[in-house]
Each structure stands twice: as structure tokens, then as C-alpha cells.
Design a protein around this motif. Sequence first.
Motif, PDB file in Angstrom:
ATOM      1  N   PRO A   1      -8.347   4.112 -18.778  1.00 24.32           N
ATOM      2  CA  PRO A   1      -6.956   4.553 -18.869  1.00 24.32           C
ATOM      3  C   PRO A   1      -6.496   5.299 -17.621  1.00 24.32           C
ATOM      4  CG  PRO A   1      -8.132   5.020 -20.914  1.00 24.32           C
ATOM      5  CD  PRO A   1      -9.156   4.595 -19.925  1.00 24.32           C
ATOM      6  N   TYR A   2      -7.447   5.746 -16.771  1.00 23.35           N
ATOM      7  CA  TYR A   2      -7.090   6.538 -15.627  1.00 23.35           C
ATOM      8  C   TYR A   2      -7.461   5.875 -14.302  1.00 23.35           C
ATOM      9  CZ  TYR A   2      -6.529   9.992 -19.268  1.00 23.35           C
ATOM     10  OH  TYR A   2      -6.140  10.638 -20.400  1.00 23.35           O
ATOM     11  N   LEU A   3      -7.858   4.610 -14.325  1.00 21.86           N
ATOM     12  CA  LEU A   3      -8.180   3.909 -13.086  1.00 21.86           C
ATOM     13  C   LEU A   3      -7.722   2.458 -13.169  1.00 21.86           C
ATOM     14  CD1 LEU A   3      -9.445   3.775 -10.311  1.00 21.86           C
ATOM     15  CD2 LEU A   3     -11.663   3.340 -11.381  1.00 21.86           C
ATOM     16  N   THR A   4      -6.756   2.120 -12.311  1.00 19.31           N
ATOM     17  CA  THR A   4      -6.222   0.776 -12.236  1.00 19.31           C
ATOM     18  C   THR A   4      -6.495   0.214 -10.846  1.00 19.31           C
ATOM     19  OG1 THR A   4      -4.444   1.291 -13.787  1.00 19.31           O
ATOM     20  CG2 THR A   4      -4.126  -0.631 -12.391  1.00 19.31           C
TER      21      THR A   4
ATOM     22  N   ILE B   1      -4.389   4.568  -8.866  1.00 21.55           N
ATOM     23  CA  ILE B   1      -4.149   3.145  -8.617  1.00 21.55           C
ATOM     24  C   ILE B   1      -4.786   2.817  -7.280  1.00 21.55           C
ATOM     25  CG2 ILE B   1      -2.439   1.297  -8.496  1.00 21.55           C
ATOM     26  CD1 ILE B   1      -0.409   3.269  -9.706  1.00 21.55           C
ATOM     27  N   VAL B   2      -5.685   1.835  -7.255  1.00 19.79           N
ATOM     28  CA  VAL B   2      -6.448   1.518  -6.052  1.00 19.79           C
ATOM     29  C   VAL B   2      -6.236   0.064  -5.664  1.00 19.79           C
ATOM     30  CG1 VAL B   2      -8.754   1.409  -5.045  1.00 19.79           C
ATOM     31  CG2 VAL B   2      -8.189   3.230  -6.657  1.00 19.79           C
ATOM     32  N   ILE B   3      -5.998  -0.179  -4.367  1.00 22.21           N
ATOM     33  CA  ILE B   3      -5.936  -1.538  -3.826  1.00 22.21           C
ATOM     34  C   ILE B   3      -7.244  -1.802  -3.096  1.00 22.21           C
ATOM     35  CG2 ILE B   3      -4.739  -3.112  -2.254  1.00 22.21           C
ATOM     36  CD1 ILE B   3      -2.208  -1.531  -2.667  1.00 22.21           C
ATOM     37  N   THR B   4      -7.961  -2.842  -3.473  1.00 19.17           N
ATOM     38  CA  THR B   4      -9.279  -3.102  -2.892  1.00 19.17           C
ATOM     39  C   THR B   4      -9.224  -4.004  -1.663  1.00 19.17           C
ATOM     40  OG1 THR B   4      -9.630  -5.032  -4.336  1.00 19.17           O
ATOM     41  CG2 THR B   4     -10.368  -2.877  -5.152  1.00 19.17           C
ATOM     42  N   ASP B   5      -8.096  -4.636  -1.409  1.00 21.16           N
ATOM     43  CA  ASP B   5      -7.963  -5.630  -0.344  1.00 21.16           C
ATOM     44  C   ASP B   5      -6.947  -5.130   0.677  1.00 21.16           C
ATOM     45  OD1 ASP B   5      -7.433  -7.798   1.270  1.00 21.16           O
ATOM     46  OD2 ASP B   5      -7.463  -9.252  -0.352  1.00 21.16           O
TER      47      ASP B   5
ATOM     48  N   ALA C   1       0.834  -1.208   0.000  1.00 18.43           N
ATOM     49  CA  ALA C   1       0.000   0.000   0.000  1.00 18.43           C
ATOM     50  C   ALA C   1       0.869   1.258   0.000  1.00 18.43           C
ATOM     51  CB  ALA C   1      -0.923  -0.004   1.209  1.00 18.43           C
ATOM     52  N   GLU C   2       1.960   1.253   0.764  1.00 17.09           N
ATOM     53  CA  GLU C   2       2.862   2.415   0.799  1.00 17.09           C
ATOM     54  C   GLU C   2       3.552   2.606  -0.546  1.00 17.09           C
ATOM     55  OE1 GLU C   2       5.675   2.252   3.939  1.00 17.09           O
ATOM     56  OE2 GLU C   2       4.161   2.162   5.543  1.00 17.09           O
ATOM     57  N   VAL C   3       3.985   1.510  -1.150  1.00 17.72           N
ATOM     58  CA  VAL C   3       4.672   1.590  -2.440  1.00 17.72           C
ATOM     59  C   VAL C   3       3.723   2.117  -3.518  1.00 17.72           C
ATOM     60  CG1 VAL C   3       5.845   0.262  -4.234  1.00 17.72           C
ATOM     61  CG2 VAL C   3       6.284  -0.232  -1.819  1.00 17.72           C
ATOM     62  N   ILE C   4       2.492   1.609  -3.518  1.00 20.70           N
ATOM     63  CA  ILE C   4       1.513   2.058  -4.513  1.00 20.70           C
ATOM     64  C   ILE C   4       1.181   3.538  -4.316  1.00 20.70           C
ATOM     65  CG2 ILE C   4      -0.895   1.844  -5.227  1.00 20.70           C
ATOM     66  CD1 ILE C   4       0.892  -0.271  -6.414  1.00 20.70           C
ATOM     67  N   ALA C   5       1.076   3.980  -3.056  1.00 20.62           N
ATOM     68  CA  ALA C   5       0.791   5.386  -2.786  1.00 20.62           C
ATOM     69  C   ALA C   5       1.897   6.273  -3.355  1.00 20.62           C
ATOM     70  CB  ALA C   5       0.649   5.622  -1.283  1.00 20.62           C
TER      71      ALA C   5
END
Length: 320
Positions: free
Chosen positions: A313-316, A272-276, A258-262
Motif C-alpha cells: 500500500p505504500y510502494l508503487t 512512487i518509484v520509476i525503475t527505467d 520523472a518530474e511529474v512523478i516527483a
Amino acid sequence: MFLHAEPKSPSTLGTTQDQALAWFARLQDSKTSQRDRAEFADWLAASPAHQAAYDKVARLWQSQALNVALSQYAAIPLPQKQQKPPPQRWAAAACIVLASGWLLLGSGLIERWQADAVTATGEQRRIVLADGSAVTLNTDTALAFNTIGERRGVKILSGEAYFEVQPDKTRPFIVETEQGTVRVVGTRFSVKTGGATQVDVESGIVVCAGLRGDSRQLTAGQHTSIAGQGVAGITPVDTGRAFAWLNGRLIFQDQPLAEVIAELDRYHPGAIVITDAKLGQTRVTGNYKLEDTAAIVRALADISGARVINLSPYLTVLKG
């Protein structure tokens, strides 16, 4: 974001910022009851974050920058503060203006109108100042030059910047942020804004000061943060990782996904969103070039066992 003006407890809304907006709007109504004010007092006392969020809304409401930005951005008739609209219209007017202003803040448009130098998402830019010092703006950054007379310095309105300051003991170089200041004579260091101001020193000495007057002195290889509560304790920093972005790289060691993705999201042209939540806690290590953020997302998904879902294209989305 949309805020309802009808009576509804702001405490039931989602984020702290939304709650603060709703409370501010409600309290503008002259019909606010003693019970409302008691509930507001309880909400403020529940967390220091609530007071900080409410203060930010109040500052936004009084900000000249908001008036200028809204008048340029949208055809929204601003309520004139010298004229009092009917009480029943206060909440609706406050909601419209504040919600619009919050969207402008979120998009960085207000900061960009105030800035002398900006970078877009994924862009970096190096500027040599009049005194020979240099500043490198990282992705999505806005800063204003603050050199007046004998004073040297800049104000970071948003984002992150790396400084190479030419020594001059008679003219300290001062970097200002919302949370405090960083004062130097000659050194190399970075300053990153956000919920707190993060300071990493590569060489030399810097003095970090909070708005309450407390301060700490940092030397090479040290880190601290400045927030509303003051200047945090000093900790060591891996300068190779902290300044990797200057070489167009993202380096992380045993950090939660989560920190890396942020951090990666700051360079990515979209969200970029993590759902879990459990997936977000997965520890990952890597060293990647920032030139292809989508490729980094795929690599991180492989490492963590996640699925990548490109909704647009703008939401992963990363899903466990």
C-alpha cells in the motif's frame, strides 16, 4: 540507512549524503591518518554538492533540535560533547547519532517539533495571521510563526506555502527558508523549499535575497530560486500551473514523467518509484484532481506505456 564504522572509503558509498555522513564520522576518530584527510580534501573539491552536504551534516551534529528530537524519539544515549569518549568509539557514536538524525530529518519529525503549523501528506490548511494576512500550507509542510514586535513573517521549515499578505509599508512581511528570505509589503506568492527555495509571484512585488546578500526583485508572473550559490535569474512562470494546487489540481505541460512523478509523490501516501531512466524521460501533459493520486499514477502509466506494480500500500513501481 546504515553506516559501517570500520575503515572503508566513504567515497564508495551511494549518495552524497551517505558519503558526507561517513566522512564526518571518520574524521571524529583521532586515529584518522593524513591519507584519510587528503582523500577527504579531494572528495570535497570534487563537487560543490559535497561541501554543501558535509556542512549540513556538521550543522546537524551541532543542532540542539537533534538532541531534543533524538531524546524524545528513541532511547539512544547521546554522546555528551563536553565529555570525550574513547577514540575508537567516536566513529560508531557519530554514525548512530547522525544516521538516526538523518532519518528524523527525512521523515520531517525535527521540523514538525519546531513548527507552529503543519500539514500531513495530501492535506492543505489555510491560516489567517494576526495582521490579516493569510497563509495556505500545501501537502507535508511545516512552518513557524516569526512575528516579534513590529516584525511580520514566518519561517518555512519544510514544504510549500502560498501567501496573501496585507499591505503595510512600515512592516514588511518576511518569509525565511534555509537558503534565504523573501521580503514583501503586500502581494500574493508561493514559496517552496527543498534543494533550493522556489518562489512564484501571482501579484505584487517581492524581493528575494540569498544568504550571501545578493537579491532580485520579482513581479507578477515571475519565478526564481534561491540556493547556496545565491539567487538565480528571473524566468516567467505559468501561474495557472504554479498555483493549481490551491484548487486541488496538478497541471503539467510537456514535462518529463520523472518530474511529474516527483511532484505527485508529495501528495501520495507512500513512495512512487520509476525503475527505467528512459521511461522517466517520457514527456507527458495532463490536468488532474489531486484527490486520487493512485488514479493519476494509473493514468500516467497509460499515457507513457508503463506498467504499474503495487508492491505494498505504500510502494508503487512504474516499469517500462
